[in-house]
Design a protein around this motif. Structure first.
Motif, PDB file in Angstrom:
ATOM      1  N   SER A  75       0.828  -1.193   0.000  1.00 36.49           N
ATOM      2  CA  SER A  75       0.000   0.000   0.000  1.00 36.49           C
ATOM      3  C   SER A  75       0.874   1.259   0.000  1.00 36.49           C
ATOM      4  CB  SER A  75      -0.913  -0.003   1.220  1.00 36.49           C
ATOM      5  OG  SER A  75      -0.138   0.052   2.413  1.00 36.49           O
ATOM      6  N   TYR A  81       0.563  -7.544   0.345  1.00 37.56           N
ATOM      7  CA  TYR A  81      -0.005  -8.770  -0.182  1.00 37.56           C
ATOM      8  C   TYR A  81       1.103  -9.505  -0.932  1.00 37.56           C
ATOM      9  CZ  TYR A  81      -4.495  -6.529   0.698  1.00 37.56           C
ATOM     10  OH  TYR A  81      -5.556  -5.919   1.303  1.00 37.56           O
ATOM     11  N   ARG A  93      -0.659   2.164  -8.894  1.00 32.06           N
ATOM     12  CA  ARG A  93      -2.058   2.497  -9.125  1.00 32.06           C
ATOM     13  C   ARG A  93      -2.395   3.763  -8.384  1.00 32.06           C
ATOM     14  NH1 ARG A  93      -5.987  -0.103  -5.312  1.00 32.06           N
ATOM     15  NH2 ARG A  93      -7.377  -0.217  -7.110  1.00 32.06           N
ATOM     16  N   SER A 144      -4.483   1.825  -1.724  1.00 34.73           N
ATOM     17  CA  SER A 144      -4.708   0.451  -1.286  1.00 34.73           C
ATOM     18  C   SER A 144      -4.121  -0.525  -2.293  1.00 34.73           C
ATOM     19  CB  SER A 144      -6.199   0.182  -1.104  1.00 34.73           C
ATOM     20  OG  SER A 144      -6.899   0.416  -2.304  1.00 34.73           O
ATOM     21  N   THR A 165      -3.497  -4.206  -4.259  1.00 32.29           N
ATOM     22  CA  THR A 165      -4.335  -5.267  -4.799  1.00 32.29           C
ATOM     23  C   THR A 165      -3.477  -6.215  -5.621  1.00 32.29           C
ATOM     24  OG1 THR A 165      -6.220  -5.781  -6.228  1.00 32.29           O
ATOM     25  CG2 THR A 165      -4.918  -3.842  -6.803  1.00 32.29           C
ATOM     26  N   ARG A 188      -4.736  -7.612  -8.352  1.00 34.28           N
ATOM     27  CA  ARG A 188      -5.300  -7.612  -9.703  1.00 34.28           C
ATOM     28  C   ARG A 188      -4.433  -6.802 -10.659  1.00 34.28           C
ATOM     29  NH1 ARG A 188      -9.581  -4.957 -10.398  1.00 34.28           N
ATOM     30  NH2 ARG A 188      -9.616  -3.781  -8.430  1.00 34.28           N
ATOM     31  N   ALA A 195      -5.750  -3.552 -12.223  1.00 36.75           N
ATOM     32  CA  ALA A 195      -6.011  -2.416 -11.335  1.00 36.75           C
ATOM     33  C   ALA A 195      -4.879  -1.394 -11.337  1.00 36.75           C
ATOM     34  CB  ALA A 195      -6.239  -2.910  -9.912  1.00 36.75           C
ATOM     35  N   TYR A 196      -3.785  -1.707 -12.008  1.00 34.71           N
ATOM     36  CA  TYR A 196      -2.622  -0.826 -12.000  1.00 34.71           C
ATOM     37  C   TYR A 196      -2.602   0.061 -13.235  1.00 34.71           C
ATOM     38  CZ  TYR A 196      -1.083  -3.234  -7.881  1.00 34.71           C
ATOM     39  OH  TYR A 196      -1.020  -3.731  -6.596  1.00 34.71           O
TER      40      TYR A 196
END
Length: 123
Positions: A51, A58, A98, A102, A104, A106, A109-110
Motif C-alpha cells: 500500500s 499482499y 495504481r 490500497s 491489490t 489484480r 487495477a494498476y
C-alpha cells in the motif's frame, strides 16, 4: 508517474537479488505498488504488492516466504527482496503503480507500468 525497475541479473539457484522500482513524480505515498513477473509463453503473474503507506502487504502464496516487498517513500522507491531463488523464478519482473493507496493483486487495477528487469536463475 514514471517507473523504472532495476536490479535484475543472472544468479545461481539459491542466490538472492534485490529489485528496485524508482518512481518519478510527487505524492508517491499515495500510490500502491505491485510487482509482477512474466516468463516466456506465460501470463503475467502477481508477486507482491504494498500500500501507499507501506502498512499493508499482499504476497503470492507461493512466494510469500522467499520474497519480501518494502518501500521507502522518502526515496520514491519500492523494493523486492528475493531469496532462495529457483530456476522457475526466471522471468521479466515489472513494477506497477495504481492511483489508489490500497494494494491489490489484480493486474488490471494498476495504471502505470515500468519496463521490466530480467531475472535469470541458473541451476
Amino acid at each position: 508517474v514514471q517507473l523504472q525497475a532495476s536490479g535484475g541479473g543472472l544468479v545461481l539457484a539459491g542466490g538472492s537479488l534485490r529489485l528496485s522500482c524508482a518512481a518519478s513524480g510527487r505524492s508517491f505515498g499515495g500510490y500502491a505498488v505491485g510487482w509482477f513477473r512474466q516468463a516466456p509463453g506465460k501470463e503475467r503473474e502477481f508477486v507482491a504488492a504494498i500500500s501507499g503507506s507501506g502498512s499493508s502487504i499482499y504476497s503470492s502464496d507461493s512466494m510469500k516466504g522467499p520474497f519480501t516487498i518494502s518501500r521507502d517513500n522518502d526515496k520514491n522507491t519500492v523494493y523486492l527482496q528475493m531469496n532462495s531463488l529457483k530456476p522457475e523464478d526466471t522471468a521479466v519482473y515489472y513494477c506497477a503503480a495504481r492511483l489508489f493507496s490500497s494494494a491489490t493483486m489484480r493486474v488490471n487495477a494498476y495504471d502505470y507500468w515500468g519496463r521490466g528487469t530480467q531475472v535469470t536463475v541458473s541451476s
